[in-house]
Write an enzyme that holds these catalytic residues in place. Structure first.
Site, mmCIF file in Angstrom:
data_model
loop_
_atom_site.group_PDB
_atom_site.id
_atom_site.type_symbol
_atom_site.label_atom_id
_atom_site.label_comp_id
_atom_site.label_asym_id
_atom_site.label_seq_id
_atom_site.Cartn_x
_atom_site.Cartn_y
_atom_site.Cartn_z
ATOM 1 N N ARG A 71 5.415 -12.943 -16.004
ATOM 2 C CA ARG A 71 5.879 -12.337 -14.833
ATOM 3 C C ARG A 71 7.325 -11.959 -14.876
ATOM 4 N NH1 ARG A 71 8.400 -16.171 -11.843
ATOM 5 N NH2 ARG A 71 7.297 -17.778 -12.717
ATOM 6 N N TYR A 124 3.910 5.269 5.597
ATOM 7 C CA TYR A 124 2.554 4.643 5.386
ATOM 8 C C TYR A 124 2.771 3.367 6.168
ATOM 9 C CZ TYR A 124 -0.623 1.945 2.633
ATOM 10 O OH TYR A 124 -1.715 1.029 2.359
ATOM 11 N N ASP A 194 9.936 7.031 -1.067
ATOM 12 C CA ASP A 194 8.195 6.785 -1.250
ATOM 13 C C ASP A 194 7.890 8.371 -1.717
ATOM 14 O OD1 ASP A 194 5.483 6.426 -1.384
ATOM 15 O OD2 ASP A 194 5.579 4.946 -0.018
ATOM 16 N N LYS A 219 -2.691 5.410 -6.363
ATOM 17 C CA LYS A 219 -3.026 6.726 -5.831
ATOM 18 C C LYS A 219 -3.193 7.686 -7.031
ATOM 19 C CE LYS A 219 -2.910 4.620 -2.048
ATOM 20 N NZ LYS A 219 -1.795 4.567 -0.960
#
Ligand code: PLP
Length: 401
Positions: A71, A124, A194, A219
């Site tokens: 992590r 988005y 973004d 994407k």
């Protein structure tokens, strides 16, 4: 980066980046100096044996530990982070389990109760829900502005209170463009972009003075519909500042997804170029159809910000949107009628996907929010893939008919 020890994750390779074209950099970026395999190496291990307790104590608090606990960091994930940092011209990068993981990590990792955020209204769907729904719950106020209006972000900044200015360009799903020089000129608040629809090969927001650039690498960057991945890049100080919350947030990138992300970056240039060319070809064919009210793609002269888009981006991706005259029914019918294209959400992969935002990605928005972001019931979004444009145009035309 050296995967065989805990050296800093973000050291750049020895060559001079500015002498190489971005497509060339994409082939070598993030490759550790001692790696002789052409493909990246995947470290699946979540934990590593410590040399000493003292070493373990240091690693537990290091923002760069790749071989301590999954992590906190992972060598394969760090190779992906180095690659993105290099392509964005950034000092450092941090990967997340998804684009939303990165967005939540940036917003909740840097903003606190009482802070103010200026964001554009063209966003988005998930980002919009986080800013409009979750942020107020944590006492963070958000003001939404029209990101296409020069100076709109700066005008909404409240001196001493605005912690962050958040933009998305090109914006989803109407391909609205934010002027990066205008955004980058804002001093004081942390400016964030973004840049998912651009990718690092389309633009480098940090070169325009923006503080942080982030992506849904799910994407075009990973590009094969087989990785859920996000990434943020910027100055080391800012990326380090994200670390503490990121470790607790737990949205760490999986090594397998980072591996697929690295593989995707190698072919990003030619894929993006082909997808952009397909989008322009389909867009031109659609513009000639009476059932189509308007078409949006930054590579089409009809885009209201065509001049800015041409100046700001090296190349455009395959995301295209258009509005059907028949409204909700026509939009839903089109998405049901395609044969070669697939009715599926997401974008940037090899397959051409079509979606109807009003009933899918933006379904969580109220009718007012929908109208405000320019999405009409007849809006269809298309993510052009890598098929031959003639076959795609034939499919689109039969679906329209
Ligand atoms: C998909 C997308 C996101 C969210 O990314 P996930 O990887 O799905 O979490 C954020 N911003 C934009 C512009 C996107 O297209």
């Amino acid at each position: 980066m050296n995967t065989s020890s805990n050296t800093p994750a973000h050291s750049l390779p020895n060559h001079e980046p500015s002498e190489l074209q971005p497509e060339t950099l994409a082939i070598s970026a993030g490759r550790p100096d001692d790696q002789i395999s052409m493909a990246p190496v995947m470290f699946a291990s979540t934990t590593y044996e410590m040399g000493s307790l003292e070493e373990g104590r240091k690693m537990a608090h290091s923002t760069k530990a790749g071989k301590f606990y999954g992590r906190h960091g992972n060598p394969t994930v760090q190779a992906f982070e180095s690659a993105v940092a290099e392509l964005e011209g950034a000092e450092a990068a941090r990967a997340y389990a998804s684009g939303m993981g990165a967005i939540a990590g940036v917003i909740l990792g840097l903003c606190s109760k009482g802070d103010h955020i200026v964001a554009q209204k063209q966003l988005y769907g998930g980002t919009m829900q986080l800013l409009a729904g979750v942020c107020p719950r944590f006492g963070i106020d958000v003001t939404f502005v029209d990101g296409t209006k020069l100076g709109a972000f700066a005008e909404a900044v409240i001196s001493g209170r605005t912690m962050m200015v958040f933009a998305e360009t090109p914006a989803n799903p109407l391909l609205d463009i934010v002027d990066l020089d205008d955004l980058g000129s804002i001093k004081g608040p942390i400016t964030v972009v973004d840049s998912t629809l651009s990718t690092p090969l389309g633009s480098r927001p940090l070169d325009h003075g923006v503080n942080l650039v982030l992506h849904s690498a799910t994407k075009a960057m990973a590009g094969h519909n087989d990785a859920t991945l996000g990434v943020v890049a910027g100055e080391s100080d800012l990326i380090d500042a994200l670390w503490g919350f990121a470790v607790l947030q737990g949205a760490c990138a999986s090594p397998f997804d980072a591996l697929n992300g690295l593989r995707g970056l190698r072919t990003l240039g030619p894929r993006l170029r082909q997808q952009g060319a397909n989008a322009v070809a389909i867009g031109r064919a659609l513009e000639a159809q009476p059932a189509v009210l308007s078409v949006r793609h930054p590579g089409l002269e009809s885009h209201p910000q065509f001049e800015l888009a041409s100046r700001q981006y090296r190349m455009h991706g395959g995301v295209l949107s258009f509005e059907l005259a028949g409204g909700l029914d026509a939009g839903a019918k089109f998405v049901r009628s395609v044969k070669l294209c697939h009715a599926a959400t997401s974008m940037g992969g090899p397959e051409t996907l079509v979606t109807h935002p009003a009933s899918t990605t933006h379904a969580g928005m109220t009718p007012e929010e929908l109208a405000d972001s320019g999405i009409t019931p007849g809006t269809v979004r298309m993510s052009c893939g890598l098929e031959h444009p003639d076959d795609l145009i034939a499919d689109v035309m039969q679906a329209l008919a």
